[in-house]
Design a protein around this motif. Sequence first.
Motif, short mmCIF file in Angstrom:
data_model
loop_
_atom_site.label_atom_id
_atom_site.label_comp_id
_atom_site.label_asym_id
_atom_site.label_seq_id
_atom_site.Cartn_x
_atom_site.Cartn_y
_atom_site.Cartn_z
N ASP A 68 0.91 -1.21 0.18
CA ASP A 68 0.16 0.19 -0.11
C ASP A 68 0.81 1.22 0.00
O ASP A 68 1.54 1.65 0.91
CB ASP A 68 -0.83 0.11 1.15
N GLN A 69 0.81 2.18 -0.95
CA GLN A 69 1.76 3.26 -1.14
C GLN A 69 0.60 4.61 -0.98
O GLN A 69 1.17 5.84 -1.02
CB GLN A 69 2.15 3.31 -2.34
N ASN A 70 -0.60 4.29 -0.87
CA ASN A 70 -1.49 5.49 -0.61
C ASN A 70 -1.15 6.40 0.69
O ASN A 70 -1.06 5.77 1.58
CB ASN A 70 -2.91 5.02 -0.40
N LYS A 71 -0.92 7.56 0.38
CA LYS A 71 -0.45 8.52 1.49
C LYS A 71 -1.52 9.55 1.73
O LYS A 71 -1.36 10.38 2.90
CB LYS A 71 0.67 9.44 1.17
N VAL A 72 -2.62 9.13 1.28
CA VAL A 72 -3.95 10.13 1.75
C VAL A 72 -4.87 9.32 2.64
O VAL A 72 -5.56 8.34 2.52
CB VAL A 72 -4.74 10.49 0.21
N PRO A 73 -4.95 9.87 3.84
CA PRO A 73 -5.83 8.98 4.96
C PRO A 73 -7.27 9.38 4.79
O PRO A 73 -7.57 10.30 3.95
CB PRO A 73 -5.40 9.99 6.29
N SER A 74 -8.10 8.89 5.32
CA SER A 74 -9.49 8.72 5.00
C SER A 74 -9.89 10.14 5.66
O SER A 74 -10.85 10.70 4.92
CB SER A 74 -10.36 7.63 6.03
N CYS A 114 11.84 3.30 13.89
CA CYS A 114 10.34 3.56 14.36
C CYS A 114 10.10 4.88 14.75
O CYS A 114 9.16 5.08 15.40
CB CYS A 114 9.87 2.44 15.36
N GLY A 115 11.17 5.79 14.56
CA GLY A 115 11.00 7.12 15.49
C GLY A 115 10.15 8.03 14.36
O GLY A 115 9.86 9.10 15.08
N TYR A 116 9.78 7.81 13.12
CA TYR A 116 9.20 8.74 12.29
C TYR A 116 8.20 8.29 11.29
O TYR A 116 8.29 6.98 10.95
CB TYR A 116 10.46 9.25 11.20
N TYR A 117 7.45 9.11 10.94
CA TYR A 117 6.24 8.83 10.05
C TYR A 117 6.42 8.35 8.76
O TYR A 117 7.79 8.93 8.32
CB TYR A 117 5.45 10.31 9.93
N PRO A 118 6.12 7.32 8.35
CA PRO A 118 4.90 6.59 8.59
C PRO A 118 5.04 5.51 9.40
O PRO A 118 4.25 4.34 9.39
CB PRO A 118 4.32 6.45 7.16
N TYR A 119 6.49 5.36 9.91
CA TYR A 119 6.45 4.24 10.94
C TYR A 119 6.45 2.84 10.51
O TYR A 119 5.82 1.69 11.08
CB TYR A 119 5.29 4.28 12.02
N GLY A 120 6.80 2.62 9.15
CA GLY A 120 6.45 1.23 8.46
C GLY A 120 5.31 0.86 8.08
O GLY A 120 5.43 -0.38 7.52
N ALA A 123 4.27 1.17 1.91
CA ALA A 123 5.04 0.46 0.91
C ALA A 123 6.39 1.55 0.61
O ALA A 123 6.23 2.51 1.19
CB ALA A 123 4.42 0.24 -0.60
N PRO A 124 7.70 0.92 -0.08
CA PRO A 124 7.59 -0.55 -0.33
C PRO A 124 7.58 -1.46 0.16
O PRO A 124 7.19 -2.59 -0.09
CB PRO A 124 8.87 -0.14 -1.32
#
Length: 263
Positions: A68-74, A114-120, A123-124
């Motif tokens: 999932d590469q979508n960076k736009v939240p709901s 794990c310190g930074y957005y998007p925290y894993g 994707a990739p």
Amino acid sequence: TRCIICFTFLHSALIMQLPLQIMIIVTIAMLVDISFVTACKRKEGIGLSLVNTGPTEGSPIFVLKKGDQNKVPSNENGDGELNVDYAVRLREFLPDQEASHPYLSFDRETLGDCGYYPYGFLAPAVAPCFYLKLNKVSDWVPKPIDEEDLSDPDFPPALADHWHTQRDKNNVWIHCDGMYPADKEALRDMEYFPASRAIPVKYFPFAGESADQSYHSPLVAIKIHPHNTEQLIHVECRAYAKDKMEAVQFGVLIKEHGQWLAN
């Protein structure tokens, strides 16, 4: 206390839309050990808590989509079931400012990857981070374990080996593992951040908060590298000190295709 109704964390409508194979996996997970669902009740006493939140209140199962590469939240609050929604909700909980005297600020640099957005969560390589903290208990100071505690037959051998390699022993130690053999295999490449797996005692005691006094809960993160899709991985994490503490349990499922719920 056990959660008697399993639908606390899985909507009935959601289950009915799952592929048959996934329905079978989830149903077996429920029937084999309903104690897994204890994670749906937040512990308020001395014990460990999970910082991550699911799409529904109290949900202990995290369902992610591979690639999932979508960076736009709901929406701006991440109120949805997309991978990025998990990351948006998590961002609200991680400290981004200094703690107030007399508390020490938690150094987010110790969380490494794990310190930074998007925290894993995107994707990739979807390799999500999960964050563990000790519950806030007023005036409590943990008592670190010593060599004698390692002889307990229930003490994890892997943690005992790790404890011996650490110079600073003045910590609460975190250990996570799979609940069943297939889960243990799935977690074979799991990483801890910081690598010490430790919550230093120097961050305690907690003595309350106010508008002028903020406390940062120290964290230990684990990063999961899933090897198989469509496998529900049962994870259990425990904190080790002289005090008896409750464990936290949650599940991770990486889906190959599609959504759990129709749009």
